[in-house]
Design a protein around this motif. Sequence first.
Motif, PDB file in Angstrom:
ATOM      1  N   ILE A  81       0.745  -0.978   0.021  1.00 14.19           N
ATOM      2  CA  ILE A  81       0.215  -0.137  -0.085  1.00 14.19           C
ATOM      3  C   ILE A  81       0.958   1.118  -0.012  1.00 14.19           C
ATOM      4  CG2 ILE A  81      -1.873   1.104   1.339  1.00 14.19           C
ATOM      5  CD1 ILE A  81      -2.243  -1.512   2.819  1.00 14.19           C
ATOM      6  N   THR A  82       0.762   1.919  -0.841  1.00 13.30           N
ATOM      7  CA  THR A  82       1.763   3.185  -1.055  1.00 13.30           C
ATOM      8  C   THR A  82       0.842   4.382  -1.603  1.00 13.30           C
ATOM      9  OG1 THR A  82       3.825   4.168  -1.874  1.00 13.30           O
ATOM     10  CG2 THR A  82       2.693   2.307  -3.314  1.00 13.30           C
ATOM     11  N   ALA A  83       1.534   5.398  -1.160  1.00 14.64           N
ATOM     12  CA  ALA A  83       0.842   6.876  -1.485  1.00 14.64           C
ATOM     13  C   ALA A  83       1.486   7.567  -2.698  1.00 14.64           C
ATOM     14  CB  ALA A  83       0.798   7.754  -0.328  1.00 14.64           C
ATOM     15  N   LYS A  84       2.610   6.800  -3.034  1.00  8.31           N
ATOM     16  CA  LYS A  84       3.820   7.427  -4.223  1.00  8.31           C
ATOM     17  C   LYS A  84       2.675   7.840  -5.281  1.00  8.31           C
ATOM     18  CE  LYS A  84       8.055   6.732  -6.073  1.00  8.31           C
ATOM     19  NZ  LYS A  84       9.141   5.913  -6.436  1.00  8.31           N
ATOM     20  N   GLY A  85       2.999   9.077  -5.688  1.00 11.27           N
ATOM     21  CA  GLY A  85       2.264   9.688  -6.906  1.00 11.27           C
ATOM     22  C   GLY A  85       0.966   9.674  -6.869  1.00 11.27           C
ATOM     23  N   LYS A  86       0.221   9.721  -5.583  1.00 16.89           N
ATOM     24  CA  LYS A  86      -1.333   9.529  -5.546  1.00 16.89           C
ATOM     25  C   LYS A  86      -1.826  10.863  -4.723  1.00 16.89           C
ATOM     26  CE  LYS A  86      -1.437   4.738  -5.678  1.00 16.89           C
ATOM     27  NZ  LYS A  86      -1.320   3.346  -4.674  1.00 16.89           N
ATOM     28  N   ASP A  87      -3.012  11.127  -5.223  1.00 16.30           N
ATOM     29  CA  ASP A  87      -3.785  12.183  -4.269  1.00 16.30           C
ATOM     30  C   ASP A  87      -4.280  11.199  -3.263  1.00 16.30           C
ATOM     31  OD1 ASP A  87      -3.676  14.732  -5.860  1.00 16.30           O
ATOM     32  OD2 ASP A  87      -4.589  13.521  -7.410  1.00 16.30           O
ATOM     33  N   VAL A  88      -4.052  11.780  -2.064  1.00 17.82           N
ATOM     34  CA  VAL A  88      -4.722  10.872  -0.783  1.00 17.82           C
ATOM     35  C   VAL A  88      -5.619  11.700  -0.140  1.00 17.82           C
ATOM     36  CG1 VAL A  88      -3.705   9.947   1.223  1.00 17.82           C
ATOM     37  CG2 VAL A  88      -2.220   9.887  -0.683  1.00 17.82           C
ATOM     38  N   LEU A  89      -6.617  11.004   0.274  1.00 19.61           N
ATOM     39  CA  LEU A  89      -7.819  11.358   0.994  1.00 19.61           C
ATOM     40  C   LEU A  89      -7.730  10.599   2.483  1.00 19.61           C
ATOM     41  CD1 LEU A  89     -10.230  13.620   1.731  1.00 19.61           C
ATOM     42  CD2 LEU A  89     -11.826  11.427   0.892  1.00 19.61           C
ATOM     43  N   GLY A 142       5.824   9.835  -0.746  1.00 16.25           N
ATOM     44  CA  GLY A 142       5.987  10.698  -2.040  1.00 16.25           C
ATOM     45  C   GLY A 142       4.555  10.921  -2.714  1.00 16.25           C
ATOM     46  N   CYS A 143       3.583  11.180  -1.851  1.00 16.21           N
ATOM     47  CA  CYS A 143       2.105  11.371  -2.390  1.00 16.21           C
ATOM     48  C   CYS A 143       2.276  12.810  -3.219  1.00 16.21           C
ATOM     49  CB  CYS A 143       1.261  11.501  -1.331  1.00 16.21           C
ATOM     50  SG  CYS A 143       1.202  12.964  -0.332  1.00 16.21           S
ATOM     51  N   LYS A 144       1.093  12.814  -4.239  1.00 15.67           N
ATOM     52  CA  LYS A 144       0.977  14.050  -4.966  1.00 15.67           C
ATOM     53  C   LYS A 144       0.574  15.063  -4.170  1.00 15.67           C
ATOM     54  CE  LYS A 144      -0.738  13.387  -9.145  1.00 15.67           C
ATOM     55  NZ  LYS A 144      -1.679  13.436 -10.275  1.00 15.67           N
ATOM     56  N   SER A 145      -0.738  14.731  -3.228  1.00 11.91           N
ATOM     57  CA  SER A 145      -1.322  15.704  -2.255  1.00 11.91           C
ATOM     58  C   SER A 145      -1.972  15.074  -1.321  1.00 11.91           C
ATOM     59  CB  SER A 145      -2.307  16.405  -3.087  1.00 11.91           C
ATOM     60  OG  SER A 145      -3.458  15.534  -3.495  1.00 11.91           O
ATOM     61  N   VAL A 146      -2.189  15.776  -0.212  1.00  7.31           N
ATOM     62  CA  VAL A 146      -3.090  14.969   0.805  1.00  7.31           C
ATOM     63  C   VAL A 146      -4.120  15.834   1.312  1.00  7.31           C
ATOM     64  CG1 VAL A 146      -3.026  13.718   3.150  1.00  7.31           C
ATOM     65  CG2 VAL A 146      -0.907  14.291   1.860  1.00  7.31           C
ATOM     66  N   THR A 147      -5.325  15.498   1.606  1.00  4.52           N
ATOM     67  CA  THR A 147      -6.468  16.086   2.055  1.00  4.52           C
ATOM     68  C   THR A 147      -6.897  15.346   3.242  1.00  4.52           C
ATOM     69  OG1 THR A 147      -7.240  16.898  -0.025  1.00  4.52           O
ATOM     70  CG2 THR A 147      -8.868  17.013   1.468  1.00  4.52           C
ATOM     71  N   GLU A 176       1.953  20.194   9.374  1.00  3.84           N
ATOM     72  CA  GLU A 176       3.057  21.217   8.824  1.00  3.84           C
ATOM     73  C   GLU A 176       3.726  20.978   7.803  1.00  3.84           C
ATOM     74  OE1 GLU A 176       5.911  21.774  12.072  1.00  3.84           O
ATOM     75  OE2 GLU A 176       4.629  22.670  13.287  1.00  3.84           O
ATOM     76  N   GLU A 177       3.800  19.477   7.153  1.00  4.96           N
ATOM     77  CA  GLU A 177       4.488  19.185   6.377  1.00  4.96           C
ATOM     78  C   GLU A 177       3.336  19.473   4.910  1.00  4.96           C
ATOM     79  OE1 GLU A 177       5.284  15.272   7.496  1.00  4.96           O
ATOM     80  OE2 GLU A 177       6.913  15.981   8.966  1.00  4.96           O
ATOM     81  N   GLY A 178       2.440  19.820   4.871  1.00  7.52           N
ATOM     82  CA  GLY A 178       1.465  20.089   3.934  1.00  7.52           C
ATOM     83  C   GLY A 178       0.420  19.131   4.005  1.00  7.52           C
ATOM     84  N   CYS A 179      -0.967  19.919   4.198  1.00  7.76           N
ATOM     85  CA  CYS A 179      -2.380  19.119   4.036  1.00  7.76           C
ATOM     86  C   CYS A 179      -3.248  20.039   4.017  1.00  7.76           C
ATOM     87  CB  CYS A 179      -2.280  18.335   5.391  1.00  7.76           C
ATOM     88  SG  CYS A 179      -3.834  17.702   5.652  1.00  7.76           S
ATOM     89  N   THR A 180      -4.309  19.518   2.961  1.00 10.79           N
ATOM     90  CA  THR A 180      -5.690  20.465   2.935  1.00 10.79           C
ATOM     91  C   THR A 180      -6.423  19.767   4.211  1.00 10.79           C
ATOM     92  OG1 THR A 180      -5.268  20.975   0.602  1.00 10.79           O
ATOM     93  CG2 THR A 180      -7.688  21.185   1.538  1.00 10.79           C
ATOM     94  N   ARG A 181      -6.871  20.705   5.208  1.00  2.00           N
ATOM     95  CA  ARG A 181      -7.728  20.034   6.123  1.00  2.00           C
ATOM     96  C   ARG A 181      -9.022  20.893   6.103  1.00  2.00           C
ATOM     97  NH1 ARG A 181      -4.602  21.226  11.748  1.00  2.00           N
ATOM     98  NH2 ARG A 181      -5.706  19.446  12.787  1.00  2.00           N
TER      99      ARG A 181
END
Length: 471
Positions: A295-303, A322-327, A359-364
Amino acid sequence: MGNPKAFLTVPRKEAGYRPVHDRIHDFGEVEQTLNTKDRQEQASRCMDCGVPFCHWACPLGNKDPEWNDALYHGEWENAYKLLKKTNPFPEFTGRICPALCEKACILYHTTGEAVTNRENEAAIAERAFLEGYVTIEKPVRNGKKVAVIGSGPAGLAAANELNLMGYSVTVFEKNEAAGGLLRYGIPNFKLNKTVIDRRISVMEQEGVEFRYNEELIMKNEESSVDGTAVANSSLFTLPSSLKDYDAIVIATGTPTARDLKAPGRELKGVHLALELLSQQNRVLAGMTFSDEERITAKGKDVLVIGGGDTGSDCIGTAHRQGCKSVTQIEIMPKPPVGHNPNTPWPNWPVILKTTSSHEEGCTRRWNINTLEFLGKDGKLTGVKIQPIDWKPNPEGGRPIMVEAGEPEIIKAELVLLAMGFLKPEHPQYPENVFVCGDAANGASLVVRAIASGKQTARKVDEFIIKKKLRS
Ligand SMILES: Cc1cc2nc3c(=O)[nH]c(=O)nc-3n(C[C@H](O)[C@H](O)[C@H](O)COP(=O)(O)OP(=O)(O)OC[C@H]3O[C@@H](n4cnc5c(N)ncnc54)[C@H](O)[C@@H]3O)c2cc1C
Ligand code: SF4
């Protein structure tokens, strides 16, 4: 008693985290340490107030003013001895405790700047290992045997306490190594696993036996440890491997995560948080997984669904993979910043928490309900969500959820469900079986699990003493 004026002249100073650009590429611990002078100066801020609420707030009853005073005076060994009296594993709590004591600190209530108890605790524990204050104790055996099932913080605390009382203790663990969620839940960037190995080594040298890859199922005719309660201990049979033990401590945690049964749950890419977290920790321990299993977040938009600490650990893990984005979405409203009038002292303040992972970056986003997982060819492509609001319930009780906007779609190839755990139910066990930690109380905190394990060890001791007196 610390420096009576330091709280006026020395501001709170936290060691802080490694810079984001540095830490985001590895799973090393994010928290830094202060130098000795600064650390002792921080300890000097503890002003030995008349009624130290920190004692009361800490589930272990840690005597923060006593060891802060020793630390301030540079008596590191004495500080460790004082800390060890109440806390068997300060190297764990010093890293990951939410520091209930600091929210009870008089300085927090008067100036907003509590004594840095948690960091001080970690510093004392690390110095103790470094300088050799952590000694091996060889207790005199009392001829009685106790089995502990589960090696999370509760099981470890019970085993440690019973061993030091003279019991011969065997810990049965279904996983390949000890630590429970310390090892297979909490990411390495919060708690390096060598910290657990170091403590297990001390416990082994002191005589605790660990047996791994042994899953003990406590069954009666109708239920298991994790199953439905059956109030009939006469139906209950202990696994044969436990027959020779005078007492048994069940410390098996909360094995069932809360799931989200929305349409599309079966799509590839929707996972429980622990599936990601435990696998990542195993990968870091050298285990390999096939591409199919990984299971990996690499290159993915993660929710991430769920706004708590487990969700936050998923965010930090997704970044490092290495995800693309996290919300991150949460169904409840956004808590207030800094102060919440609805949770006044002595309640735990429910306020907005921003972790190192945030702090590392995330839309909340808050007040968001999940309607459906969307996919193509069996694979997740997005999630349909709906803004909602909470209205007071005219009949009292739980507020009522109402729609507050049009449904929208969040693009996602990986969803992580971080919505808590179900409280286990237990059958009525025989009188020599005790339950502790999350298994007894539901999902909680490491410090509470340790306190529960210690308390249960004392109950086991009382039970065995009574039994000896009776026979
Ligand atoms: C992702 C995550 C992050 C967290 N972060 C924090 C944090 O930062 N700070 C904090 O204070 N708390 C945190 N917590 C909560 C904390 O980890 C738990 O409250 C604590 O670990 C509970 O301890 P425990 O010993 O009761 O159970 P666990 O840690 O769950 O240990 C139970 C053990 O029992 C074993 N077991 C289960 N069934 C059997 C069986 N039948 N036979 C043999 N062995 C068995 C399991 O394999 C496991 O090793 C976090 C939890 C999660 C999920
Ligand atoms: S264990 Fe937690 S609550 Fe207790 S003294 Fe340490 S940081 Fe504070």
